[in-house]
Design a protein around this motif. Structure first.
Motif, PDB file in Angstrom:
ATOM      1  N   VAL A   2     -90.014  -0.078  40.192  1.00 40.55           N
ATOM      2  CA  VAL A   2     -89.902   0.740  38.993  1.00 40.55           C
ATOM      3  C   VAL A   2     -88.480   1.284  38.931  1.00 40.55           C
ATOM      4  O   VAL A   2     -87.967   1.805  39.916  1.00 40.55           O
ATOM      5  N   GLN A   3     -87.837   1.145  37.795  1.00 41.71           N
ATOM      6  CA  GLN A   3     -86.513   1.721  37.580  1.00 41.71           C
ATOM      7  C   GLN A   3     -86.660   2.911  36.632  1.00 41.71           C
ATOM      8  O   GLN A   3     -87.381   2.830  35.640  1.00 41.71           O
ATOM      9  N   LEU A   4     -85.961   3.983  36.950  1.00 41.84           N
ATOM     10  CA  LEU A   4     -86.086   5.220  36.191  1.00 41.84           C
ATOM     11  C   LEU A   4     -84.710   5.695  35.714  1.00 41.84           C
ATOM     12  O   LEU A   4     -83.760   5.713  36.513  1.00 41.84           O
ATOM     13  N   ALA A  24     -88.931   4.468  32.015  1.00 36.42           N
ATOM     14  CA  ALA A  24     -89.374   3.688  33.173  1.00 36.42           C
ATOM     15  C   ALA A  24     -89.474   2.218  32.808  1.00 36.42           C
ATOM     16  O   ALA A  24     -89.954   1.873  31.725  1.00 36.42           O
ATOM     17  N   SER A  25     -89.037   1.374  33.681  1.00 39.57           N
ATOM     18  CA  SER A  25     -89.184  -0.069  33.491  1.00 39.57           C
ATOM     19  C   SER A  25     -89.909  -0.639  34.700  1.00 39.57           C
ATOM     20  O   SER A  25     -89.822  -0.117  35.797  1.00 39.57           O
ATOM     21  N   TYR A  32     -98.517   4.255  37.921  1.00 43.74           N
ATOM     22  CA  TYR A  32     -97.787   5.186  38.763  1.00 43.74           C
ATOM     23  C   TYR A  32     -97.986   6.624  38.298  1.00 43.74           C
ATOM     24  O   TYR A  32     -97.974   6.910  37.103  1.00 43.74           O
ATOM     25  N   ALA A  33     -98.101   7.512  39.263  1.00 47.03           N
ATOM     26  CA  ALA A  33     -97.972   8.934  38.973  1.00 47.03           C
ATOM     27  C   ALA A  33     -96.482   9.245  38.863  1.00 47.03           C
ATOM     28  O   ALA A  33     -95.653   8.597  39.516  1.00 47.03           O
ATOM     29  N   MET A  34     -96.152  10.229  38.033  1.00 44.62           N
ATOM     30  CA  MET A  34     -94.755  10.561  37.773  1.00 44.62           C
ATOM     31  C   MET A  34     -94.508  12.031  38.047  1.00 44.62           C
ATOM     32  O   MET A  34     -95.378  12.875  37.796  1.00 44.62           O
ATOM     33  N   ALA A 112     -91.630   7.008  45.835  1.00 42.20           N
ATOM     34  CA  ALA A 112     -90.828   5.884  46.310  1.00 42.20           C
ATOM     35  C   ALA A 112     -89.637   5.588  45.427  1.00 42.20           C
ATOM     36  O   ALA A 112     -88.660   4.993  45.887  1.00 42.20           O
ATOM     37  N   TYR A 113     -89.714   5.988  44.163  1.00 43.46           N
ATOM     38  CA  TYR A 113     -88.668   5.629  43.190  1.00 43.46           C
ATOM     39  C   TYR A 113     -88.119   6.886  42.533  1.00 43.46           C
ATOM     40  O   TYR A 113     -88.876   7.779  42.150  1.00 43.46           O
ATOM     41  N   TRP A 114     -86.788   6.888  42.375  1.00 51.29           N
ATOM     42  CA  TRP A 114     -86.091   8.041  41.829  1.00 51.29           C
ATOM     43  C   TRP A 114     -85.059   7.597  40.812  1.00 51.29           C
ATOM     44  O   TRP A 114     -84.440   6.539  40.951  1.00 51.29           O
ATOM     45  N   GLY A 115     -84.863   8.448  39.795  1.00 48.43           N
ATOM     46  CA  GLY A 115     -83.769   8.241  38.873  1.00 48.43           C
ATOM     47  C   GLY A 115     -82.494   8.854  39.415  1.00 48.43           C
ATOM     48  O   GLY A 115     -82.471   9.423  40.510  1.00 48.43           O
TER      49      GLY A 115
END
Length: 124
Positions: A2-4, A24-25, A32-34, A112-115
């Motif tokens: 996921v890209q943010l 989000a892409s 996903y929870a955000m 796991a994913y961050w902008g």
């Protein structure tokens, strides 16, 4: 994966409002929870708000409860943070984050994913 990408930060006077957006892409975004976190200079990154994968449960830190609202738009693959009644202590870099394996959405290490973050400046 996921890209943010966050947007919507800026300068606002105390008492004003801003709406942050997180684009989000990724094919599995909807599962996903955000979350939104913030980090002020010299301080640790802290939880602000989170929303579960289906969008029907939200969580807030005590410091923003009643002033901020998190929401998500599945059609646009976006998560928003509406911030009202802003205070100088809300000034920070705000980060969007995503996770699909979690037990406690207020914990930074659940994500796991961050902008890259967006700056919010509140003038008094």
């Amino acid at each position: 994966q996921v890209q943010l990408v966050e947007s919507g930060g800026g300068l606002v006077q105390a008492g004003g409002s801003l709406r942050l957006s997180c684009a989000a892409s990724g094919r599995t975004y909807s599962s996903y929870a955000m979350g939104w976190f913030r980090q002020a200079p010299g301080k640790e990154r802290e939880f602000v708000a989170a929303i579960n994968w289906s969008g029907d449960r939200t969580y807030y830190s005590d410091s923003v409860k009643g002033r901020f609202t998190i929401s998500r738009d599945f059609a646009k693959n976006r998560v928003y943070l509406q911030m009202n009644s802003l205070k100088p202590e809300d000034m920070a870099v705000y980060y969007c984050a995503a996770t699909n394996h979690y037990s406690d959405l207020i914990r930074t290490n659940e994500y796991a994913y961050w902008g890259q973050g967006t700056q919010v400046t509140v003038s008094s």
